[in-house]
Design a protein around this motif. Sequence first.
Motif, short mmCIF file in Angstrom:
data_model
loop_
_atom_site.label_atom_id
_atom_site.label_comp_id
_atom_site.label_asym_id
_atom_site.label_seq_id
_atom_site.Cartn_x
_atom_site.Cartn_y
_atom_site.Cartn_z
N ILE A 160 0.78 -1.10 -0.09
CA ILE A 160 -0.10 -0.04 -0.06
C ILE A 160 0.76 1.28 -0.08
N LEU A 161 1.11 1.76 -0.98
CA LEU A 161 1.95 3.19 -1.34
C LEU A 161 1.11 4.33 -1.16
N LEU A 162 1.47 5.30 -0.09
CA LEU A 162 0.89 6.45 -0.09
C LEU A 162 1.57 7.51 -0.81
N VAL A 163 0.93 8.21 -1.65
CA VAL A 163 1.16 9.09 -2.47
C VAL A 163 1.52 10.51 -1.76
N VAL A 164 2.57 11.03 -1.57
CA VAL A 164 2.38 12.37 -0.70
C VAL A 164 3.06 13.65 -1.30
N ASP A 165 2.26 14.76 -1.63
CA ASP A 165 3.05 15.90 -2.25
C ASP A 165 3.82 16.59 -1.31
N SER A 166 5.22 16.61 -1.90
CA SER A 166 6.16 17.09 -1.02
C SER A 166 5.99 18.65 -0.56
N MET A 167 5.34 19.36 -1.30
CA MET A 167 5.23 20.72 -1.18
C MET A 167 4.11 21.21 -0.14
N THR A 168 3.48 20.15 0.50
CA THR A 168 2.42 20.65 1.35
C THR A 168 3.04 20.84 2.80
N GLY A 169 4.24 20.81 2.95
CA GLY A 169 4.79 21.03 4.06
C GLY A 169 4.35 20.23 5.21
N GLN A 170 4.43 20.73 6.54
CA GLN A 170 3.86 19.88 7.66
C GLN A 170 2.31 19.14 7.63
N ASP A 171 1.53 19.35 6.50
CA ASP A 171 0.26 18.73 6.12
C ASP A 171 0.76 17.21 5.70
N ALA A 172 1.86 17.11 5.09
CA ALA A 172 2.31 16.12 4.35
C ALA A 172 2.54 14.73 5.55
N VAL A 173 3.15 15.55 6.61
CA VAL A 173 3.48 14.57 7.77
C VAL A 173 2.09 13.99 8.26
N ASN A 174 1.02 14.95 8.55
CA ASN A 174 -0.43 14.77 9.13
C ASN A 174 -1.02 13.82 8.16
N VAL A 175 -0.96 13.80 7.11
CA VAL A 175 -1.68 13.05 6.04
C VAL A 175 -1.11 11.51 6.17
N ALA A 176 0.28 11.32 6.08
CA ALA A 176 1.00 9.91 6.24
C ALA A 176 0.49 9.31 7.68
N GLU A 177 0.27 10.14 8.82
CA GLU A 177 0.14 9.64 10.02
C GLU A 177 -1.36 8.88 9.96
N SER A 178 -2.36 9.82 9.49
CA SER A 178 -3.74 9.55 9.29
C SER A 178 -4.05 8.29 8.29
N PHE A 179 -3.49 8.25 7.15
CA PHE A 179 -3.59 6.98 6.29
C PHE A 179 -2.61 5.80 6.88
N ASN A 180 -1.58 6.20 7.70
CA ASN A 180 -1.09 4.94 7.94
C ASN A 180 -1.62 4.25 9.32
N GLU A 181 -2.49 4.98 10.12
CA GLU A 181 -3.25 4.71 11.11
C GLU A 181 -4.60 3.81 10.64
N GLN A 182 -5.01 4.16 9.66
CA GLN A 182 -6.23 3.31 9.19
C GLN A 182 -5.72 2.35 8.39
N LEU A 183 -4.83 2.45 7.43
CA LEU A 183 -4.43 1.39 6.37
C LEU A 183 -3.13 0.71 6.55
N GLN A 184 -2.43 0.86 7.60
CA GLN A 184 -0.97 0.46 7.60
C GLN A 184 -0.40 0.38 6.29
N VAL A 185 -0.09 1.64 6.10
CA VAL A 185 0.72 1.82 4.85
C VAL A 185 2.15 1.15 4.65
N THR A 186 2.59 0.58 3.80
CA THR A 186 3.83 -0.27 3.50
C THR A 186 4.92 0.88 3.12
#
Length: 451
Positions: A218-244
């Motif tokens: 499960i690959l999470l695609v993250v926009d590097s230009m979104t700053g700190q939001d990128a980390v928040n998004v990664a945390e939320s998706f990882n919590e729900q889906l256990q991103v690999t």
Amino acid sequence: MAFEGLAARLQDTLTKIRGKGKVSEQDIKEMMREVRLALLEADVNFKVVKQFVASVKEKALGQEVMKSLTPGQQVIKVVNEELTELMGSEQSKIAVAAKAPTVVMMVGLQGAGKTTTTAKLANHLRKNHNRKPLLAACDIYRPAAIQQLETLGKQLNMPVFSLGDKVSPVEIAKKAIEKAKEEHCDYVILDTAGRLHIDETLMAELSEIKASVNPDEILLVVDSMTGQDAVNVAESFNEQLQVTGAVLTKLDGDTRGGAAISIKAVTNTPIKFAGMGEKIDQLEAFHPERMASRILGMGDVLSLIEKAQSNVDEEKAKELEKKLRTMDFTFDDFLEQLEQVKSMGPLEDLLGMMPGMNKKGMKDLKVDEKQLTRVEAIVKSMTPLEKQDPSVINGSRRRRISKGSGTTIQDVNRLLKQFEDMKKMMKQMTGMQSGKGKKRGKGLGGFKLPF
């Protein structure tokens, strides 16, 4: 270049300490203050910064650094090692299922570049791993998402599985895997829906797809230009889906990029790929040690070699070497070499991979892509005879070439002179290096661009 602002700040800071024969505790304190500011300004998560600075400080003040012959360089080595560790220590490769097809589920917010990244990943797998991927259009909500994936599939001459926008994404994913088995595809890449923000409906659907097809990745695609939001998004998706794994997009943009560095440290999700441009082949496997080296201005020779190997035709390179030795090198050969250099990507990116080519070095060199374009225009304005035998180019021919290429006669003269000088130099070199086992000139052979 990726992490441009951070790279510039860190390189400036480390230059001050690099040549020091003695390093005091005060020197390290001052340096770490600068490093801390550079990381925070680049949007690196503050907890990550605190931990990073403490770790570097502890190791930099260790006995083996303080008592070494080159403590300045040892401190930089510590920073490099810690930065590599922060981004994941070593390369994390894409999964391969024991029994084909390997199912890869692409997830992320709308606008992160998920659909394009899906196609880029398929291209990467085919080009670098000799795999046969099938793309599956599971985003039935975003207008034209299916059409976009089909267009990219056509561009790559790659199969795209779609059941339109009236069938559930879960059903599309299941049927795509069946199709992949029939067609003996190695990978199925599921392009799933995104939203402008994380919501329950989106997560419920993604969880349902995950439960029904049990993806290997499960690959999470993250926009590097979104700053700190990128980390928040990664945390939320990882919590729900256990991103690999994560794929960072827009790393080539004018981005502070630090948030991307934080993803591995905050979510413990490895960064597997990085999008380095908009073109379909601009997706690279993410190597933490190479990226750390690039950020600190130490170059990235391995990536440069890989680029050269994938873009330069070996047979043509051998043929060119022979031509250089026998002095049969023409402007047609030169043009071919120019094309190969351009196919490897922007000159600035290539030079950024050279050791010691830090921001200051790049500035001094004044990389100008227009120079290549002008040289190319001059050569393309020559007749086949002129390219084969530049000695026939008299005054009237020079005027015609300059007019046709939109350059001055002086520019044409300069190029012709440099071309002749290069051939003379190659003649001398082949004479000097005719000994057994000696390396002979290849490529542009020391040719310097005019203008």
